[in-house]
Design a protein around this motif. Structure first.
Motif, mmCIF file in Angstrom:
data_model
loop_
_atom_site.group_PDB
_atom_site.id
_atom_site.type_symbol
_atom_site.label_atom_id
_atom_site.label_comp_id
_atom_site.label_asym_id
_atom_site.label_seq_id
_atom_site.Cartn_x
_atom_site.Cartn_y
_atom_site.Cartn_z
ATOM 1 N N ARG A 222 0.832 -1.211 0.000
ATOM 2 C CA ARG A 222 0.000 0.000 0.000
ATOM 3 C C ARG A 222 0.862 1.256 0.000
ATOM 4 N NH1 ARG A 222 -4.893 2.259 0.914
ATOM 5 N NH2 ARG A 222 -4.906 4.203 2.102
ATOM 6 N N SER A 225 2.412 1.706 -3.430
ATOM 7 C CA SER A 225 1.366 2.008 -4.412
ATOM 8 C C SER A 225 0.932 3.465 -4.295
ATOM 9 C CB SER A 225 0.152 1.095 -4.196
ATOM 10 O OG SER A 225 0.500 -0.253 -4.364
ATOM 11 N N VAL A 226 0.705 3.915 -3.073
ATOM 12 C CA VAL A 226 0.268 5.299 -2.852
ATOM 13 C C VAL A 226 1.332 6.286 -3.343
ATOM 14 C CG1 VAL A 226 -0.187 7.021 -1.052
ATOM 15 C CG2 VAL A 226 -1.300 4.791 -0.961
ATOM 16 N N GLU A 233 -3.401 11.380 -0.355
ATOM 17 C CA GLU A 233 -3.275 10.770 0.964
ATOM 18 C C GLU A 233 -3.431 11.826 2.059
ATOM 19 O OE1 GLU A 233 0.656 9.231 1.764
ATOM 20 O OE2 GLU A 233 1.539 10.515 0.234
ATOM 21 N N ASN A 243 0.561 3.122 7.718
ATOM 22 C CA ASN A 243 -0.843 2.938 7.350
ATOM 23 C C ASN A 243 -1.460 1.888 8.279
ATOM 24 O OD1 ASN A 243 -0.518 0.217 6.018
ATOM 25 N ND2 ASN A 243 0.657 1.409 4.530
ATOM 26 N N ASN A 449 -10.074 -2.247 -0.419
ATOM 27 C CA ASN A 449 -9.033 -1.235 -0.585
ATOM 28 C C ASN A 449 -8.559 -1.148 -2.032
ATOM 29 O OD1 ASN A 449 -7.703 0.162 2.010
ATOM 30 N ND2 ASN A 449 -8.569 -1.795 2.624
ATOM 31 N N LEU A 450 -8.397 -2.307 -2.668
ATOM 32 C CA LEU A 450 -7.965 -2.325 -4.072
ATOM 33 C C LEU A 450 -9.021 -1.695 -4.972
ATOM 34 C CD1 LEU A 450 -6.396 -5.917 -4.257
ATOM 35 C CD2 LEU A 450 -5.175 -3.729 -4.240
ATOM 36 N N GLY A 453 -9.067 2.037 -4.654
ATOM 37 C CA GLY A 453 -7.999 2.652 -5.436
ATOM 38 C C GLY A 453 -8.339 2.715 -6.907
#
Length: 496
Positions: A222, A225-226, A233, A243, A449-450, A453
Motif C-alpha cells: 500500500r 502504491s500510494v 493521501e 498505514n 481497498n484495491l 484505489g
C-alpha cells in the motif's frame, strides 16, 4: 493524478471535526435493526430457506444496502431508516406465529457411535452466530465507508476527524481492532483448555510474527502504491509512511508480550485500562501531545510517522479490551448445574454490565459530568483514553444487541450443545451474506481497498452526482458481496 484534483481530494478529507455520538449511534443502529427484520422473517416465515434468488436479493438489501443507505441517502434521517426496518418486523410479529426452521437431515459421518456429551466435552468453545453477525456488520460498514468517503454524498461529519472529535469512520477503525481482539480470545481459551501443551513466550512471538508478516507486506504494498501512483493521501491520519496495515500487523507480537503479564494481572480489562491510563498520563504530563499534533516533521522516521507509532498504544488497549470480552462470552458456560439458558443469560448480563461500565468510564473521562468528569476530548489521531473507552463501550453495546436478538428469536441455538447440530443451526439462523463476510473478512477488506484505489484513479468522485455516486457504490458493494459469496460457496477461507 492531476495535481490540482489531488489537492482537492486531500482537502476534502482534511481538517474535519466529526459529528455527534447520538447521530453515530442512530446510523449504526441500522445494522441491528436490519438483523432484527432478517431474524423475524426467518423465525416466522423461514424466508431464507431455501436460499433462492428472492432470499439472496432480500438478504443483500437488509445486510448490505441498508448500511450503504444509512451512510448516504438516509444520512440526515437515520431514524427514518430504522423505523422502516423495524415496522415490518413489528407487523410480522403481531400477525404471524413462529415457524420451525427446517434443518437438513445430515447423519453423522465419523461420530455415529459417540455419545453427545463426549462431543460437548471436547468442544468447549461453541459457534456463536451473534458474533458472526457482529463481525460481519462491522466489516460491511468498513468496506462501505472507505469508498463512500470519497463522494460528496457521504457527509463530511462521518469522515475521520482531524485532531479532536467523534465520527463514524473514527469509530470504524477502532471497532475493526476491537473485533480482532474478540476473536483472538479463542486462541487464549484453547491454550487454557490444553494445559498439557505448554508454549513459551518465544514460541508465541514466533507464531504471532508469522501471522503478522502478510499484513506488514500488505502495508508495504500500500505504501509503495500510494507513493508510486501519486495517490491522494491524508498524511496526518497515520504519518508519512505508516498505514493501518502496519498497525494491524504489529498488534499480534505486542499482544503476546502483554499476554505474558496475564499471569500477574489476570484481567485483560485491567491491562487495557492500564495501557490507556499510562498513555493518557504521558500525553497530559509531557510534551508528547504537542509533539504528535503540532510539531514540525523532522527528517527521522519517528517524526514522520509519529501518529501511527504513538496511536498504536491506544489500539493495543482496544485490542486487549476486545480480548477481555471475548474470553467472557465465547466459552460454552454450561455445566451439570448450569443449563444453556442460564449460560446465555450470563452472557447477556456480562455484555450489559461491560457496556454500562465502559460507557460510565467514557462519560466521566470525556465530559464534565456532575462536575466529576475530566472533560478530555476524543482523538482518533492520538487514540487517547477517551477514544479507547468510546470504542469499547460501543462494541460491547453492539454485541449485546446482536446477542439479545438471537436469544429472543432463535433460543434453540444456544440450547444446542452438540457441535454438529450447532453448526447446522448456526447456518439456518445467520444471514448467508453475513457468514461469507465473516469467513474472509481481512481478504474482503483488502479487496475493498484495491477497488477503492481503482475507482479513485478512474472516476472523478468529487464531481459525481448523487445518482452516479450511488450507482458506483451499489456496484462496488455488489462486487465485494459476490466475491464473499463465491469464496464461501467454494468453501475457501483465506487467512492473512
Amino acid at each position: 493524478m492531476d495535481s490540482s484534483y489531488k489537492a482537492r481530494k486531500e482537502a476534502f478529507v482534511s481538517n474535519l471535526a466529526g459529528g455527534s455520538i447520538l447521530e453515530i449511534n442512530a446510523v449504526t443502529l441500522v445494522a441491528p435493526a436490519s438483523v432484527l427484520l432478517w431474524s423475524v422473517l426467518q423465525s416466522r416465515l423461514s424466508f431464507f430457506n431455501p436460499y433462492g434468488v428472492p432470499a439472496l436479493i432480500t438478504d443483500f438489501f437488509l445486510t448490505v444496502l441498508s448500511i450503504l443507505f444509512a451512510t448516504t441517502l438516509y444520512s440526515s434521517t437515520p431514524w427514518t431508516l430504522n423505523i422502516l426496518l423495524a415496522l415490518p418486523a413489528l407487523v410480522l410479529l403481531l400477525t404471524s406465529t413462529p415457524s420451525r426452521p427446517q434443518l437438513k437431515a445430515k447423519p453423522p459421518a465419523t461420530k455415529k457411535n459417540v455419545p453427545k456429551h463426549a462431543s460437548d466435552s471436547s468442544e468447549p468453545l461453541p459457534v456463536h452466530p451473534f458474533l458472526t453477525t457482529y463481525r460481519a456488520a462491522m466489516m460491511i460498514i468498513t468496506c462501505v465507508a472507505i469508498l463512500a468517503v470519497d463522494f460528496r454524498i457521504f457527509p463530511r461529519r462521518f469522515a475521520k476527524a482531524e485532531n479532536w472529535g467523534t465520527s463514524l469512520m473514527d469509530l470504524g477503525v477502532g471497532s475493526f481492532v476491537f473485533s480482532g481482539g474478540v476473536v483472538s480470545a479463542r486462541s487464549v481459551l484453547k491454550s487454557r483448555n490444553n494445559r498439557s501443551k505448554k508454549t513459551t513466550l518465544w514460541q508465541k512471538l514466533i507464531a504471532s510474527t508469522r501471522h503478522s508478516i502478510p499484513l506488514l507486506v500488505l502495508g508495504l504494498i500500500r505504501l509503495y502504491s500510494v507513493k508510486g501512483l501519486d495517490y491522494a493521501e491524508h498524511v496526518t491520519e497515520y504519518g508519512v509512511h505508516w498505514n493501518f496495515f502496519f498497525t494491524l500487523g504489529l498488534l499480534p507480537p505486542f499482544v503476546e508480550i502483554f499476554d505474558a503479564l496475564a499471569t500477574l494481572i489476570p484481567s485483560y480489562e485491567i491491562l487495557s485500562l492500564g495501557i490507556a491510563i499510562l498513555y493518557q498520563v504521558a500525553l497530559e504530563s509531557t510534551d508528547l501531545k504537542r509533539y504528535i499534533l503540532v510539531s514540525p516533521r523532522g527528517p527521522d522516521l519517528l517524526s514522520k510517522n509519529r501518529e501511527g507509532v504513538f496511536s498504536f498504544l491506544g489500539y493495543l488497549a482496544i485490542f486487549l479490551a476486545g480480548r477481555a470480552i471475548g474470553i467472557r462470552i465465547i466459552p460454552r458456560g454450561t455445566s451439570p448445574s448450569r443449563s444453556p439458558q442460564r449460560a446465555r443469560k450470563g452472557v447477556l448480563l456480562s455484555l450489559g454490565l461491560q457496556t454500562l461500565v465502559w460507557t460510565t468510564l467514557f462519560v466521566l473521562n470525556s465530559t464534565h459530568a456532575m462536575g466529576l468528569g475530566a472533560g478530555i476530548p476524543v482523538s482518533r489521531r492520538l487514540a487517547n483514553m477517551p477514544y479507547v473507552l468510546w470504542v469499547s463501550a460501543f462494541n460491547n453495546a453492539q454485541l449485546f444487541l446482536f446477542c439479545l436478538i438471537e436469544s429472543v428469536f432463535f433460543p434453540s441455538v444456544h440450547g444446542e450443545t452438540g457441535k454438529d447440530g450447532e453448526l447446522e443451526r448456526a447456518s439456518v439462523v445467520t444471514s448467508r451474506i453475513m457468514m461469507a463476510f465473516n469467513k474472509n473478512g481481512l481478504v474482503l477488506f483488502l479487496v475493498a481497498n484495491l477497488l477503492t484505489g481503482v475507482v479513485n484513479l478512474s472516476v472523478p468522485t468529487l464531481d459525481a452526482t448523487t445518482a452516479q455516486a450511488m450507482g458506483v457504490l451499489i456496484a462496488y458493494v455488489g462486487i465485494i458481496t459476490g466475491i464473499a459469496l463465491a469464496l464461501d460457496k467454494a468453501n475457501i477461507k483465506l487467512g492473512l
